[in-house]
Design a protein around this motif. Structure first.
Motif, short mmCIF file in Angstrom:
data_model
loop_
_atom_site.label_atom_id
_atom_site.label_comp_id
_atom_site.label_asym_id
_atom_site.label_seq_id
_atom_site.Cartn_x
_atom_site.Cartn_y
_atom_site.Cartn_z
N LEU A 159 -29.40 62.14 -5.59
CA LEU A 159 -30.13 63.03 -4.69
C LEU A 159 -29.85 62.65 -3.24
O LEU A 159 -29.66 61.47 -2.92
CB LEU A 159 -31.63 62.94 -4.96
N ASP B 149 -30.91 68.01 -0.64
CA ASP B 149 -31.55 68.51 -1.85
C ASP B 149 -33.06 68.67 -1.71
O ASP B 149 -33.77 68.84 -2.71
CB ASP B 149 -31.27 67.57 -3.03
N ASN C 78 -34.08 71.97 -3.08
CA ASN C 78 -33.35 72.39 -4.28
C ASN C 78 -33.92 71.69 -5.51
O ASN C 78 -34.32 70.52 -5.44
CB ASN C 78 -31.86 72.07 -4.15
#
Length: 403
Positions: A146, A150, A153
């Motif tokens: 990650l 992100d 997301n």
């Protein structure tokens, strides 16, 4: 000169009863070897455990935060109410406030059902930031971890155990697969390699599903932060850091109680526990040494019984009671001395074999060797006193008449 005479006499007398002498020596040998071997192996285990811990988390620290509630009626209570997402966002600024803090990773464990292709995955959901990979010492075998891009997301990284479960449920390509977490669907972007563990991380990353902290906040707005992981500078003083962190929290968040766990504290706790364990092993080994001492006493009592005539003659021609006592006492000490030295040699050999078998660095406890040697000698003295005393108290007239 007299000491040489006693040693020579002891050696000659023991040589005449070789089998009993060897059996007595074997008893002390086993006891001394057990003490030195167990303590040395305990020391090696302690060293190995501490070295592994240092490689995993010596420069790490963790914070556990509780909200302190002061009731107006005077009752003072502390609830385990962990701060929320807004608090976690502020914690990301901690490296700017304290120079020796290099990185921060808030961690929140979510209680959400996880499904893959309609089949449930028994997996904790861990919300964190990209710094978690470095602090937890994670490596990926597929995909990536990650990152800040992100934040909004629905991406996740799975542990090795979760990857195996997904393969068992028909997954061919893990990266790109979708996992249902609660009512949301997350796309797998990375697969973690088998994780060896870390003292500061209570959960098992191998069985976790990792998502970003901000994504978790979007679909679980009421989650709480469990722990704050910190990476300290290599030259940081843990004690000073602990004071700085406590001062920072008292100034910025006066309603929060902070519990700080540093690598130095864990090292001290582990060392204390390992020392207790090592000396417990030594005490267990000393039982064998006690049995060996009893064997010496039995041998010496039999020797006194068989040499009554010799003792009577020595007393009749002018030997003193102290001479008889020293004669038998030297024999007992010689048995214990030989057994102790051979036991230490065998203990070192066994320790070396164990170290090679387990791929540990060979090391032995000098204190255990010294203690094992002197305890062996003292065992000979202690268990030789009574037979020597019995021999010196024999009446030469009665002994010679009976013989």
């Amino acid at each position: 000169m007299m000491w040489q005479f006693y040693w020579r006499e002891a050696l000659n007398n023991l040589w005449l009863s070789k089998l009993r002498s060897v059996l007595a020596i074997v008893g002390i040998l086993v006891g001394a070897a057990a003490v030195v071997t167990l303590v040395s192996i305990g020391e090696m285990a302690k060293y190995k455990a501490l070295e592994e811990f240092k490689t995993l988390g010596m420069n790490l620290a963790s914070l556990t935060v509780n909200q302190h509630i002061d009731f107006s009626n005077g009752i003072d209570m502390t609830h385990t109410l962990i701060p929320d997402y807004n608090y976690a966002e502020k914690m990301l600024q901690l490296p700017d406030a304290i120079s020796n803090i290099q990185n921060v990773a808030p961690v929140s464990t979510l209680s959400l059902p996880a499904f893959f292709k309609g089949k449930k995955l028994d997996a904790p959901i861990v919300a964190t930031t990209e710094a978690y990979q470095t602090l937890a010492n994670l490596t990926l075998i597929q995909g990536r971890f990650l990152n800040q891009l992100d934040r909004d997301n629905y991406f996740c990284v799975i542990g090795s155990d979760i990857a195996e479960k997904m393969r068992a449920n028909g997954a061919i390509q893990l990266v790109g697969s979708e996992i249902q977490l609660g009512n949301a669907y997350f796309t797998v972007i990375g697969v973690a390699a088998p994780w060896v563990g870390n003292t500061f991380i209570s959960n098992n990353v191998n069985s976790d599903i990792l998502i970003s902290l901000s994504a978790a906040h979007n679909f679980v707005p009421t989650f709480y932060v469990d722990t704050i992981l910190l990476k300290l500078a290599p030259n940081a003083d843990p004690d000073a850091m602990e004071q700085q962190i406590a001062h920072y929290f008292s100034a910025q968040f006066p309603s929060l109680d902070v519990t700080i766990k540093t690598g130095k504290q864990l090292i001290q706790s582990m060392t204390h526990q390992k020392n207790i364990f090592t000396w417990m092993l030594g005490m267990i080994g000393s039982i064998a040494l006690l049995v060996g001492g009893i064997g010496i006493m039995n041998v010496m009592l039999v020797s006194v019984s068989e040499r009554r005539r010799e003792i009577g003659i020595r007393l009749a021609v002018g030997a003193k009671q102290i001479d008889i006592q020293l004669m038998f006492l030297f024999e007992a000490v010689m048995l214990a001395l030989v057994g102790g030295v051979l036991g230490i040699v065998i203990a070192l050999i066994i320790t070396d074999v164990v170290a090679n078998f387990l791929a540990w660095p060979f090391m032995f406890s000098g204190m255990a060797i010294v203690i094992g040697f002197f305890v062996s000698v003292l065992t000979g003295v202690f268990f030789g006193i009574y037979p020597a005393y019995q021999a010196s108290k024999l009446n030469p007239i009665d002994v010679l008449r009976s013989e």
